[in-house]
Design a protein around this motif. Structure first.
Motif, mmCIF file in Angstrom:
data_model
loop_
_atom_site.group_PDB
_atom_site.id
_atom_site.type_symbol
_atom_site.label_atom_id
_atom_site.label_comp_id
_atom_site.label_asym_id
_atom_site.label_seq_id
_atom_site.Cartn_x
_atom_site.Cartn_y
_atom_site.Cartn_z
ATOM 1 N N LYS A 61 -2.542 -60.846 -24.710
ATOM 2 C CA LYS A 61 -2.501 -58.239 -25.640
ATOM 3 C C LYS A 61 -0.760 -58.034 -25.354
ATOM 4 C CE LYS A 61 -5.268 -54.653 -24.353
ATOM 5 N NZ LYS A 61 -6.157 -53.945 -23.247
ATOM 6 N N ILE A 62 -0.715 -57.702 -26.555
ATOM 7 C CA ILE A 62 1.267 -57.541 -27.025
ATOM 8 C C ILE A 62 1.020 -55.879 -26.747
ATOM 9 C CG2 ILE A 62 2.760 -57.714 -28.059
ATOM 10 C CD1 ILE A 62 2.813 -60.635 -28.194
ATOM 11 N N LEU A 63 1.766 -54.613 -26.052
ATOM 12 C CA LEU A 63 2.496 -53.455 -26.646
ATOM 13 C C LEU A 63 3.552 -53.542 -27.304
ATOM 14 C CD1 LEU A 63 1.230 -50.404 -26.168
ATOM 15 C CD2 LEU A 63 2.336 -50.961 -24.518
ATOM 16 N N VAL A 64 3.126 -53.201 -28.988
ATOM 17 C CA VAL A 64 3.963 -53.360 -30.026
ATOM 18 C C VAL A 64 4.674 -51.641 -29.860
ATOM 19 C CG1 VAL A 64 5.053 -53.213 -31.886
ATOM 20 C CG2 VAL A 64 3.407 -54.774 -31.484
ATOM 21 N N GLU A 65 6.128 -51.430 -29.224
ATOM 22 C CA GLU A 65 6.084 -50.305 -28.854
ATOM 23 C C GLU A 65 7.509 -49.755 -29.441
ATOM 24 O OE1 GLU A 65 7.537 -48.597 -25.533
ATOM 25 O OE2 GLU A 65 6.118 -48.902 -24.012
ATOM 26 N N GLY A 66 7.405 -50.270 -30.754
ATOM 27 C CA GLY A 66 8.623 -50.343 -31.754
ATOM 28 C C GLY A 66 9.731 -50.657 -32.433
ATOM 29 N N GLY A 67 10.536 -50.014 -33.010
ATOM 30 C CA GLY A 67 10.412 -48.711 -33.992
ATOM 31 C C GLY A 67 10.265 -48.965 -34.807
ATOM 32 N N GLY A 68 10.107 -48.037 -36.291
ATOM 33 C CA GLY A 68 9.753 -48.037 -37.132
ATOM 34 C C GLY A 68 9.775 -49.263 -38.318
ATOM 35 N N THR A 128 9.397 -52.399 -37.157
ATOM 36 C CA THR A 128 9.039 -52.976 -36.126
ATOM 37 C C THR A 128 7.733 -53.210 -36.436
ATOM 38 O OG1 THR A 128 10.950 -53.932 -34.583
ATOM 39 C CG2 THR A 128 8.638 -54.306 -34.029
ATOM 40 N N ASN A 129 7.444 -51.636 -36.058
ATOM 41 C CA ASN A 129 5.634 -51.359 -36.918
ATOM 42 C C ASN A 129 5.448 -51.959 -38.692
ATOM 43 O OD1 ASN A 129 5.450 -50.294 -34.052
ATOM 44 N ND2 ASN A 129 6.005 -48.173 -34.662
ATOM 45 N N TRP A 130 6.216 -51.609 -39.088
ATOM 46 C CA TRP A 130 6.429 -51.946 -40.511
ATOM 47 C C TRP A 130 5.712 -53.164 -40.788
ATOM 48 C CZ3 TRP A 130 4.646 -51.823 -44.634
ATOM 49 C CH2 TRP A 130 4.683 -52.101 -45.680
ATOM 50 N N TYR A 131 6.465 -54.128 -40.275
ATOM 51 C CA TYR A 131 6.035 -55.934 -39.978
ATOM 52 C C TYR A 131 5.475 -55.981 -40.089
ATOM 53 C CZ TYR A 131 11.843 -57.172 -40.816
ATOM 54 O OH TYR A 131 12.845 -56.410 -41.483
ATOM 55 N N PHE A 132 4.389 -55.170 -38.162
ATOM 56 C CA PHE A 132 3.078 -55.723 -38.287
ATOM 57 C C PHE A 132 2.246 -55.699 -39.051
ATOM 58 C CE2 PHE A 132 3.431 -58.343 -33.883
ATOM 59 C CZ PHE A 132 4.793 -57.729 -33.616
ATOM 60 N N LEU A 133 2.797 -54.086 -39.226
ATOM 61 C CA LEU A 133 1.494 -53.957 -40.711
ATOM 62 C C LEU A 133 1.080 -53.818 -41.462
ATOM 63 C CD1 LEU A 133 2.160 -49.554 -39.254
ATOM 64 C CD2 LEU A 133 -0.287 -51.075 -38.507
ATOM 65 N N GLY A 136 14.348 -34.018 -41.739
ATOM 66 C CA GLY A 136 15.410 -35.177 -41.958
ATOM 67 C C GLY A 136 14.949 -36.361 -43.066
ATOM 68 N N ARG A 137 15.823 -36.033 -43.644
ATOM 69 C CA ARG A 137 14.909 -37.472 -44.336
ATOM 70 C C ARG A 137 15.344 -38.850 -43.652
ATOM 71 N NH1 ARG A 137 14.153 -37.684 -49.402
ATOM 72 N NH2 ARG A 137 14.932 -35.347 -50.137
ATOM 73 N N THR A 138 16.643 -39.160 -42.624
ATOM 74 C CA THR A 138 17.594 -40.431 -42.374
ATOM 75 C C THR A 138 16.452 -40.169 -40.890
ATOM 76 O OG1 THR A 138 19.101 -39.117 -41.539
ATOM 77 C CG2 THR A 138 19.147 -39.953 -43.495
ATOM 78 N N ALA A 139 15.901 -39.259 -40.524
ATOM 79 C CA ALA A 139 14.882 -39.470 -38.444
ATOM 80 C C ALA A 139 14.023 -40.511 -39.114
ATOM 81 C CB ALA A 139 14.577 -38.183 -38.984
ATOM 82 N N ILE A 140 13.759 -41.481 -38.051
ATOM 83 C CA ILE A 140 12.986 -42.494 -37.736
ATOM 84 C C ILE A 140 11.705 -41.830 -38.071
ATOM 85 C CG2 ILE A 140 12.653 -45.153 -37.002
ATOM 86 C CD1 ILE A 140 15.627 -44.477 -37.605
ATOM 87 N N SER A 141 10.906 -42.543 -39.345
ATOM 88 C CA SER A 141 9.898 -42.587 -39.509
ATOM 89 C C SER A 141 8.788 -43.372 -37.857
ATOM 90 C CB SER A 141 8.768 -42.655 -40.268
ATOM 91 O OG SER A 141 9.144 -41.387 -41.259
ATOM 92 N N PHE A 142 7.579 -43.047 -37.660
ATOM 93 C CA PHE A 142 6.570 -43.930 -36.888
ATOM 94 C C PHE A 142 6.434 -45.877 -38.061
ATOM 95 C CE2 PHE A 142 3.447 -45.519 -34.732
ATOM 96 C CZ PHE A 142 2.112 -45.975 -35.021
ATOM 97 N N VAL A 143 6.254 -45.308 -38.882
ATOM 98 C CA VAL A 143 6.816 -47.140 -39.552
ATOM 99 C C VAL A 143 7.436 -46.869 -41.062
ATOM 100 C CG1 VAL A 143 5.529 -48.326 -41.525
ATOM 101 C CG2 VAL A 143 3.878 -46.873 -39.263
ATOM 102 N N GLU A 144 8.937 -47.421 -41.156
ATOM 103 C CA GLU A 144 10.077 -47.465 -41.592
ATOM 104 C C GLU A 144 8.895 -49.008 -43.173
ATOM 105 O OE1 GLU A 144 12.468 -45.758 -42.244
ATOM 106 O OE2 GLU A 144 11.843 -44.476 -40.555
ATOM 107 N N GLY A 145 10.211 -49.393 -43.009
ATOM 108 C CA GLY A 145 10.188 -49.975 -44.307
ATOM 109 C C GLY A 145 10.216 -50.045 -45.664
#
Ligand SMILES: NC(=O)C1=CN([C@@H]2O[C@H](COP(=O)(O)OP(=O)(O)OC[C@H]3O[C@@H](n4cnc5c(N)ncnc54)[C@H](O)[C@@H]3O)[C@@H](O)[C@H]2O)C=CC1
Ligand SMILES: Nc1nc(O)c(N)c(N[C@@H]2O[C@H](COP(=O)(O)O)[C@@H](O)[C@H]2O)n1
Length: 214
Positions: free
Chosen positions: A144-151, A153-158, A177-186
């Motif tokens: 069991k793995i907990l992926v805690e980001g960031g955005g 890394t979340n994109w690569y998994f999703l 802010g356009r350059t602020a990090i979103s929950f899912v980037e990529g």
């Protein structure tokens, strides 16, 4: 049918507008109560995984502290092995099992990590092959793995549909802010698809914790 990969949970705290950090990298979104919940979640998994920018920006410990319990194995996705050996997660690697994942053709930085007791895994040629990494981790007994980001890394998994559960705390802030990090980037999806089922909603004062399953 027994899966050949660990169960993967993505966890994050997001602002009302879906950001996980400001454009200056500040990400202190969760209340103390939520941090206690998160440390309980960390205690329940075999490993916690983050991308190298999170290590660079937050210098996290990624341990269980606000509740009693064993800290999970820590995994850093760092394709070129650029994380600082002075980061807290490396400096504490003799106490808490820590893995750095780099690309296959990258070894010049291995020594500095191995000297601190870090296990190196090499996986992938241009990007880290997450499917292969998860099989390796499963074979090491990580279920069991907990992926805690960031955005990113979340994109690569999703993007590769390697996520079984998503737990997000919606914190009562607007970041903007356009350059602020979103929950899912990529690159992002081109279509509205791959919906998740809302399993549970938990209200904690001004925070909402949303639990989704695939
Ligand atoms: N609010 C919250 O819950 C959280 C907020 N954060 C914030 O997120 C920000 C960091 O997010 P990001 O910049 O998106 O970076 P990130 O932390 O997701 O790291 C991305 C980097 O990790 C590596 N990486 C990840 N997956 C890879 C793959 N499959 N193949 C090759 N390389 C891979 C690459 O070097 C990539 O540039 C920080 O400001 C941090 O504070 C981070 C975690 C949780
Ligand atoms: N769930 C959550 N809520 C927040 O408000 C956060 N800032 C984070 N950040 C994640 O936790 C790491 C810090 O962990 P330690 O306290 O150093 O153990 C940080 O790097 C993010 O992965 N998460």
């Amino acid at each position: 049918m027994v899966k050949s990969r660990p169960y993967v949970i993505i966890s994050a705290a997001i602002s009302i507008d879906g950001k996980i950090a400001t454009n200056t990298g500040r990400s202190n979104l969760s209340s103390k109560k939520d941090l206690i919940r998160i440390h309980g979640l960390r205690k329940s998994v075999d490993a916690i995984l983050v991308g190298k920018n999170t290590v660079q920006t937050d210098d996290p410990l990624l341990t269980v502290r606000y509740v009693k319990g064993k800290s999970p194995i820590r995994i850093i996705l760092d394709p070129r092995g650029k994380s600082s050996a002075k980061s807290k997660v490396i400096m504490t690697a003799t106490k808490i099992p820590t893995i750095i994942v780099t690309l296959e053709n990258v070894s010049k930085n291995d020594e500095k990590f191995i000297a601190h007791g870090v296990q190196m895994i090499k996986c992938g040629k241009k990007i880290i092959n997450l499917k292969k990494l998860l099989q390796i981790l499963k074979k090491q007994g990580i279920n069991k793995i907990l992926v805690e980001g960031g955005g990113t890394t979340n994109w690569y998994f999703l993007k590769q549909q390697l996520v079984d559960e998503i737990i997000v705390t919606v914190a009562p802030y607007i970041v903007g802010g356009r350059t602020a990090i979103s929950f899912v980037e990529g690159k992002g999806f081109t279509k509205i698809s791959n919906s998740f089922k809302l399993k549970k909603i938990q209200r904690m004062q001004n925070e909402l914790v949303l639990y989704y399953v695939t």
